[in-house]
Design a protein around this motif. Structure first.
Motif, PDB file in Angstrom:
ATOM      1  N   VAL A 132       4.491  79.781 -13.108  1.00  0.00           N
ATOM      2  CA  VAL A 132       3.691  78.730 -12.447  1.00  0.00           C
ATOM      3  C   VAL A 132       2.519  79.310 -11.650  1.00  0.00           C
ATOM      4  CG1 VAL A 132       3.761  76.855 -10.756  1.00  0.00           C
ATOM      5  CG2 VAL A 132       5.609  77.112 -12.418  1.00  0.00           C
ATOM      6  N   PRO A 133       2.711  80.320 -10.782  1.00  0.00           N
ATOM      7  CA  PRO A 133       1.564  80.836 -10.017  1.00  0.00           C
ATOM      8  C   PRO A 133       0.426  81.351 -10.893  1.00  0.00           C
ATOM      9  CG  PRO A 133       3.612  81.610  -9.045  1.00  0.00           C
ATOM     10  CD  PRO A 133       3.968  80.965 -10.348  1.00  0.00           C
ATOM     11  N   VAL A 134       0.737  81.859 -12.087  1.00  0.00           N
ATOM     12  CA  VAL A 134      -0.313  82.361 -12.979  1.00  0.00           C
ATOM     13  C   VAL A 134      -1.215  81.223 -13.434  1.00  0.00           C
ATOM     14  CG1 VAL A 134      -0.726  83.385 -15.251  1.00  0.00           C
ATOM     15  CG2 VAL A 134       1.017  84.350 -13.740  1.00  0.00           C
ATOM     16  N   PHE A 135      -0.616  80.085 -13.826  1.00  0.00           N
ATOM     17  CA  PHE A 135      -1.409  78.927 -14.248  1.00  0.00           C
ATOM     18  C   PHE A 135      -2.228  78.370 -13.088  1.00  0.00           C
ATOM     19  CE2 PHE A 135       1.608  78.506 -17.868  1.00  0.00           C
ATOM     20  CZ  PHE A 135       0.673  78.412 -18.888  1.00  0.00           C
ATOM     21  N   VAL A 136      -1.600  78.257 -11.917  1.00  0.00           N
ATOM     22  CA  VAL A 136      -2.284  77.660 -10.762  1.00  0.00           C
ATOM     23  C   VAL A 136      -3.452  78.532 -10.321  1.00  0.00           C
ATOM     24  CG1 VAL A 136      -2.022  76.946  -8.354  1.00  0.00           C
ATOM     25  CG2 VAL A 136      -0.202  76.471 -10.003  1.00  0.00           C
ATOM     26  N   TYR A 137      -3.231  79.850 -10.306  1.00  0.00           N
ATOM     27  CA  TYR A 137      -4.318  80.726  -9.872  1.00  0.00           C
ATOM     28  C   TYR A 137      -5.489  80.696 -10.850  1.00  0.00           C
ATOM     29  CZ  TYR A 137      -7.018  84.748  -8.464  1.00  0.00           C
ATOM     30  OH  TYR A 137      -8.057  85.545  -8.070  1.00  0.00           O
ATOM     31  N   ALA A 138      -5.222  80.554 -12.131  1.00  0.00           N
ATOM     32  CA  ALA A 138      -6.305  80.475 -13.114  1.00  0.00           C
ATOM     33  C   ALA A 138      -7.222  79.294 -12.833  1.00  0.00           C
ATOM     34  CB  ALA A 138      -5.731  80.372 -14.522  1.00  0.00           C
ATOM     35  N   ILE A 139      -6.699  78.256 -12.182  1.00  0.00           N
ATOM     36  CA  ILE A 139      -7.497  77.062 -11.859  1.00  0.00           C
ATOM     37  C   ILE A 139      -8.164  77.196 -10.497  1.00  0.00           C
ATOM     38  CG2 ILE A 139      -7.378  74.565 -11.455  1.00  0.00           C
ATOM     39  CD1 ILE A 139      -4.986  74.525 -13.399  1.00  0.00           C
ATOM     40  N   PHE A 140      -7.421  77.655  -9.499  1.00  0.00           N
ATOM     41  CA  PHE A 140      -7.923  77.671  -8.121  1.00  0.00           C
ATOM     42  C   PHE A 140      -8.426  79.043  -7.665  1.00  0.00           C
ATOM     43  CE2 PHE A 140      -5.034  74.050  -8.254  1.00  0.00           C
ATOM     44  CZ  PHE A 140      -5.794  73.063  -7.639  1.00  0.00           C
ATOM     45  N   GLY A 141      -8.132  80.100  -8.405  1.00  0.00           N
ATOM     46  CA  GLY A 141      -8.583  81.427  -8.009  1.00  0.00           C
ATOM     47  C   GLY A 141     -10.026  81.676  -8.420  1.00  0.00           C
ATOM     48  N   SER A 142     -10.702  82.508  -7.650  1.00  0.00           N
ATOM     49  CA  SER A 142     -12.117  82.777  -7.919  1.00  0.00           C
ATOM     50  C   SER A 142     -12.330  84.048  -8.733  1.00  0.00           C
ATOM     51  CB  SER A 142     -12.894  82.881  -6.601  1.00  0.00           C
ATOM     52  OG  SER A 142     -12.323  83.855  -5.753  1.00  0.00           O
ATOM     53  N   SER A 143     -11.327  84.914  -8.819  1.00  0.00           N
ATOM     54  CA  SER A 143     -11.460  86.126  -9.625  1.00  0.00           C
ATOM     55  C   SER A 143     -11.120  85.813 -11.078  1.00  0.00           C
ATOM     56  CB  SER A 143     -10.535  87.228  -9.107  1.00  0.00           C
ATOM     57  OG  SER A 143     -10.592  88.354  -9.947  1.00  0.00           O
TER      58      SER A 143
END
Length: 708
Positions: A132-143
């Protein structure tokens, strides 16, 4: 502002020389005019109220920025993925993104299970944390290249803290999930309040020492899977080593041989992947190779002395809210520690990758993305996650262009959860331990210690202290001691700023530190001091003491000008001073009164607008005198020189000369005056700089006679 200068022109000197040759009574020569650049005060003489500062507070700047934001800017702010989605080049980016996502995804699956074991959790929770964190970060992360998921250091912190709780395995797991929620809230809060700058106070030497010591602790924590018997869990190295020695009678060869063999294979593959460009895939394929080899060996030979992972639930993680909020307060220090370590590891990696790939990265937005990933992960049974250095490096080397590679990683983990978990039952635990050890070996940063020893002994001391306390006193104490020393050094540097006495470089109007430029000369009766730091309550006493010292310790070896035996003027070069507070203003007032009682005048050169406004509001400028504020140090020196009294207030003495010597003397003066005129042109910017080595300061013009 036109101010007359005490030195005479050529005709005055020649006339004075002739008259002194005829009469015993000298006739004072009329002074030549000198002009200085007008100083702009924050208010005029007609207006006694200082004008408001043009600069704004951080809040007002943020408010102005918010007002200017358009709809697209708001979308980019809350969904950073929209930036690369709008500009996605399917032909150029799709293939490298897919290759990178598959490569890192294959690496993530076995690492997730290994790090979950390190955290004291069942392997399935590592898979959840890598989903789950991998999918969420792909959307909300800037890197666009950062690979998020479980990491060794955070897993060790979770294990170290939660092992102190006397709880059942179910409560232990719930506490780890609650930690993920708390860490996510802290990261989101820091990102929204733009508090990422707080982490800058932690020295890189502290982080390097901490991670190096943690690598040894993590490696020893995996010893039980190699040795075949239980070892006490502790973040201190002595209890772990003692437990290993005491249980040596229970040593088992099969897991040791198998674990060591797999570790050797992993290290060889990692080395080849780093050193050979055509074998880069070996670095990412190492963990998968370890799992496949270990599973195949168990399936073929069925060794009874090698412990296996066991049954792993199949399917996606269910949605559930974190529990065990009764332990919330006791987990706050750990959540803060994990947040700090996660930020330092993730933001540092993300910034480096952004610079290599040519896009900008906002560290505060990065914090927000990591926080959202941890919060959402806590609702799906994940423990704290952050960016992984090793997986991010592989992702970058594999050619990842956008966050799509992160989505591909999540899809690989999705497939593993849905279809592959029955195969994970036969994975040897020593194989997972070998994956952890091979990963943490890269955290041992001995090269940094050698570098610090050569460059800065103080940072080397920080590295040693942090590493030693982490090894022998525990991770939490090691971090606190390292951060404490780091802050102490910051405070010490701030409270004892660099202060330099300035001198004039020959043939120029440039003033530099006389310690750095020995050829620079100073003037009798004048001390020019540059303060290279903001002036505030912590360093005012030190600055006052240094100024008194410079007043008393007068070096006559490189001085020019009037022959006086004491100081009449102190010029403060305030260009490097970016801020003064009320304590600094009070200290400057006391210093002025102290100087005034000894007939010493303070002059201020080149203060910035904020500093000048503060000094004006406090009344210090009026107290010193507006005429003693200057744009340049050189202007201040001109005015001070004409006010420094000569010995006995007498004009310069020119000796009695015979007619023949007088003629040669006047010729020499005329030639020297021509040199001075060329120097004058140089100072006004009309000619290039020519360094003069003439020792007589009276024949050096301080400023061109032309108006600036």
């Amino acid at each position: 502002m036109e101010i007359t200068y005490a030195s005479s022109s050529l005709s005055d000197i020649v006339g004075s020389a002739s008259s002194m040759a005829r009469t015993a009574t000298p006739t004072p020569a009329p002074p030549r005019p000198v002009k200085v650049i007008p100083f702009q005060h924050p208010y005029t003489a007609a207006d006694t109220t200082p004008t408001s500062s043009s600069s704004t507070t951080p809040f007002s700047r943020w408010r102005t920025k918010v007002k200017r934001m358009k709809t697209v800017d708001w979308i980019d702010f809350f969904l950073p993925c929209s930036r690369w989605i709008r500009t996605y080049n399917w032909r150029e980016y799709l293939q490298p993104d897919v290759i990178a996502g598959v490569t890192v995804g294959v690496m993530l699956v076995p690492q997730s299970m290994s790090y979950a074991k390190l955290a004291g959790l069942e392997p399935i929770y590592g898979l959840y944390t890598g989903f789950v964190p991998v999918f969420v970060y792909a959307i909300f992360g800037s890197s666009r290249q950062l690979a998020v998921g479980p990491v060794a250091l955070v897993s060790m912190l979770v294990s170290n803290v939660l092992s102190t709780f006397d709880s059942s395995p179910e409560v232990y797991t719930e506490l780890a999930i609650l930690l993920s929620l708390m860490v996510g809230i802290l990261e989101c809060t820091m990102g929204l309040l733009r508090l990422g700058w707080l982490i800058r106070f932690i020295s890189h030497a502290v982080i390097s020492g901490f991670t190096t010591a943690s690598a040894f602790v993590i490696g020893l924590s995996q010893a039980k899977y190699f040795l075949g018997y239980d070892v006490s869990r502790s973040s201190q190295i002595i209890p772990v080593v003692k437990s290993i020695i005491e249980g040596a009678d229970n040593f088992s060869w099969p897991p040791f041989i198998m674990g060591s063999s797999i570790l050797a294979i992993l290290l060889i593959m990692k080395h080849l992947g780093k050193t050979r460009k055509n074998l880069r895939f070996l670095r990412a394929g190492g963990p998968l190779t370890a799992v496949v080899l270990g599973t195949a060996f168990v399936k073929i030979f069925h060794p009874s002395s090698i412990s296996l992972v066991g049954d792993i639930p199949q399917g996606l993680p269910p949605f559930s809210l974190p529990k065990e909020f009764s332990h919330f307060k006791s987990l706050i220090p750990t959540a803060i520690l994990i947040t700090g370590v996660a930020i330092l590891e993730s933001v540092g990696i993300a910034k480096a990758l952004a610079a290599k790939n040519g896009y900008e990265l906002d560290s505060n937005q990065e914090l927000f993305g990591l926080g959202v990933a941890n919060i959402c992960g806590s609702f799906f049974s994940a423990y704290p996650s952050t960016g992984s250095f090793s997986r991010s490096a592989v992702n970058h080397e594999s050619g990842a262009k956008t966050g799509l590679s992160g989505i591909i990683m999540g899809c690989i983990m999705l497939g593993a959860l849905l279809f592959l978990t029955p195969l994970f039952e036969y994975i040897p635990e020593c194989a997972l331990a070998a994956i952890v050890v091979s990963a943490v070996i890269g955290l041992v940063d001995y090269e940094e210690a050698i570098f610090l020893w050569k460059i800065d002994k103080k940072d080397f001391f920080l590295w040693v202290v942090t590493g030693t306390t982490t090894l022998f006193l525990g991770i939490e104490i090691g971090v606190l001691v390292g951060v404490g020393f780091s802050l102490a050094f910051v405070i010490q540097e701030s409270a004892n700023p660099h202060i330099a006495v300035l001198g004039r470089l020959p043939g120029t109007t440039v003033y530099r530190n006389i310690q750095q430029y020995p050829e620079a000369y100073t003037y009798n009766g004048i001390v020019i001091v540059r303060i290279d730091a903001p002036i505030y309550f912590a360093n005012t006493s030190y600055i006052k003491d240094r100024l008194r010292k410079y007043e008393l310790e007068v070096d006559q070896s490189c001085k020019r000008g009037p022959e006086v035996e004491r100081i009449y003027f102190v010029i403060l070069e305030m260009a490097p001073v970016t801020y003064v507070d009320s304590s600094a203003v009070q200290a400057l007032k006391e210093l002025y009164q102290e100087y005034n009682s000894r007939d010493i005048q303070i002059a201020i050169a080149n203060p910035n607008k904020e500093v000048l406004l503060t000094l004006s509001k406090s009344g210090l400028i009026e107290q010193i005198g507006k005429e003693w504020c200057f744009v340049r140090v050189h202007d201040a020196v001109q005015v001070c020189l004409q006010n420094v009294p000569n010995s006995n207030n007498a004009p310069p003495k020119i000796p009695e000369l015979s007619p023949e010597k007088r003629s040669r003397f006047l010729e020499r003066l005329s030639e020297k005056r021509k040199e001075d005129l060329s120097t004058s042109e140089m100072e006004s910017g009309e000619k290039e700089i020519i360094i003069s080595n003439d020792p007589d300061p009276r024949l050096e013009p301080l400023l061109s006679r032309k108006s600036h």
